[in-house]
Design an enzyme around this catalytic site. Structure first.
Site, short mmCIF file in Angstrom:
data_model
loop_
_atom_site.label_atom_id
_atom_site.label_comp_id
_atom_site.label_asym_id
_atom_site.label_seq_id
_atom_site.Cartn_x
_atom_site.Cartn_y
_atom_site.Cartn_z
N TYR A 10 -7.62 -50.29 -17.27
CA TYR A 10 -7.56 -49.14 -16.37
C TYR A 10 -8.16 -47.90 -17.00
CZ TYR A 10 -3.73 -47.00 -19.02
OH TYR A 10 -2.99 -46.41 -20.00
N LYS B 22 -7.95 -50.25 -23.27
CA LYS B 22 -7.04 -49.58 -22.32
C LYS B 22 -6.54 -50.64 -21.34
CE LYS B 22 -6.44 -44.91 -20.54
NZ LYS B 22 -5.51 -44.38 -21.54
N GLU C 49 -0.63 -42.94 -32.94
CA GLU C 49 -0.92 -42.07 -31.79
C GLU C 49 0.34 -41.87 -30.98
OE1 GLU C 49 -3.51 -43.82 -28.80
OE2 GLU C 49 -2.81 -45.84 -29.25
N LEU D 93 -6.09 -45.92 -29.16
CA LEU D 93 -7.03 -45.80 -28.06
C LEU D 93 -7.84 -44.54 -28.33
CD1 LEU D 93 -7.71 -44.68 -24.99
CD2 LEU D 93 -7.83 -47.14 -25.39
C1 LIG Z 1 -5.30 -43.18 -22.30
C2 LIG Z 1 -4.63 -43.13 -23.63
C3 LIG Z 1 -4.86 -42.07 -24.54
C4 LIG Z 1 -5.63 -40.82 -24.19
O1 LIG Z 1 -6.94 -41.04 -23.80
P1 LIG Z 1 -7.71 -39.98 -22.90
O2 LIG Z 1 -9.03 -40.62 -22.67
O3 LIG Z 1 -7.81 -38.73 -23.68
O4 LIG Z 1 -6.90 -39.81 -21.65
C5 LIG Z 1 -4.31 -42.18 -25.82
N1 LIG Z 1 -3.52 -43.22 -26.16
C6 LIG Z 1 -3.25 -44.22 -25.31
C7 LIG Z 1 -2.37 -45.34 -25.76
C8 LIG Z 1 -3.79 -44.20 -24.01
O5 LIG Z 1 -3.51 -45.20 -23.17
#
Ligand SMILES: *Cc1c(COP(=O)(O)O)cnc(C)c1O
Length: 283
Positions: free
Chosen positions: A32, A146, A178, A202
């Site tokens: 996604y 993702k 993260e 990610l």
């Molecule tokens: C989506 C997400 C992010 C942030 O990514 P962006 O592209 O900045 O929205 C960070 N960590 C995880 C686990 C995510 O799913």
């Protein structure tokens, strides 16, 4: 009533008919993206669509559209819903077939679902900061994808929420990775630290924009994981994501970071980030 994208058509949301045997539903077998909409335009759409196709490649899922067609589909969806400040959520699953773990036959097409939502920018949290809780990162080793499989992320976020915290600071042992749906950063001795873009995190699109902003404002960056042991040596801490943008983290595990107020580098980064949004929207 809202209009959604289902495969390649825009339909009224109550017309959607998701199969009980959709592999997204049964296995979380899909990927996604969340894309921000500011003033009716998608922000960093190309980067998000590129990442969606990269995630698809990594799980050997084929999206039967060119990226340009995909972009146009997102654009039409936003127009149909007259989104002003909000987001697009889009997911792609490996399609519908009788339940079996191995991939279905190549003739089975993926299922694309996308919808929009008005979402305000979190201005209060941006100004005041939020609190976080450290949670052991027990996710799999392909956090660079993702993926729709978010159980590890969901459990971590709930653990943080149970303690009245906004986000979880995930760590594998002593190594801070993260957030549950965000990237994490600390500033120590005038240097920004964040986990390198490996399989353990990610690689956020917001993260990439922030690293550009650091260069603009003269904040040196070291893409090196922070350690839990040194957590409180940081003068500043913050998180980032598409919907949250840049949020100062002022408390972790009920103890203040630095002065317990949003830090000055964080505030400068927020301003630089906002300038980029304004530039993109006006362009
Ligand atoms: C989506 C997400 C992010 C942030 O990514 P962006 O592209 O900045 O929205 C960070 N960590 C995880 C686990 C995510 O799913």
């Amino acid at each position: 009533m809202s209009i959604i994208l289902w495969n390649n058509q825009l339909i009224n949301e109550e017309e959607i008919n998701i199969s009980k045997e959709d592999r997204g539903y049964q296995f979380g077998d899909g990927i996604y993206e969340v894309i921000r909409v500011y003033d009716g335009s998608m922000y960093t759409a190309k980067e998000h669509i590129d990442r969606l196709y990269e995630s698809a490649d990594k799980i050997r899922l084929i999206i039967p559209h060119t990226k340009d067609v995909f972009h146009k589909m997102m654009y039409d969806l936003i127009e149909a819903n007259e989104v002003v400040t909000g987001q697009v959520y889009v997911q792609v699953t490996r399609g519908v077939s009788a339940r079996q773990h191995q991939f279905p036959s190549p003739s089975v097409e993926c299922v694309i679902t996308a919808y929009t939502k008005e979402v305000a920018r979190p201005v209060t949290q941006m100004a005041n900061g939020v609190s976080a809780k450290t949670v052991e990162d027990v996710r799999w080793l392909r956090c660079d994808i993702k993926s729709l499989n978010l159980l590890g992320n969901v459990l971590a976020k709930q653990e943080a929420h149970d303690e009245g915290c906004f986000e979880a600071v995930l760590h594998r042992g002593d190594v801070i990775t993260e957030g549950s749906s965000s990237n994490m950063y600390g500033v120590r001795g005038g240097v920004l630290y964040t986990h390198p873009a490996t399989n353990y995190i990610l690689n956020g699109i917001t993260r990439r924009v922030i690293l550009e902003c650091c260069e603009e404002i003269g904040l040196p960056v070291v893409e090196e994981a922070m350690s839990l042991t040194n957590l409180y040596d940081h003068e500043e801490f913050f998180m980032s994501s598409t919907t949250a943008e840049i949020l100062p983290i002022i408390m972790i595990d009920r103890k203040p970071i630095g002065t317990g107020l949003p830090g000055s580098w964080t505030t400068k980064l927020q301003a630089a980030f906002e300038a980029k949004i304004n530039k993109a929207v006006l362009a």
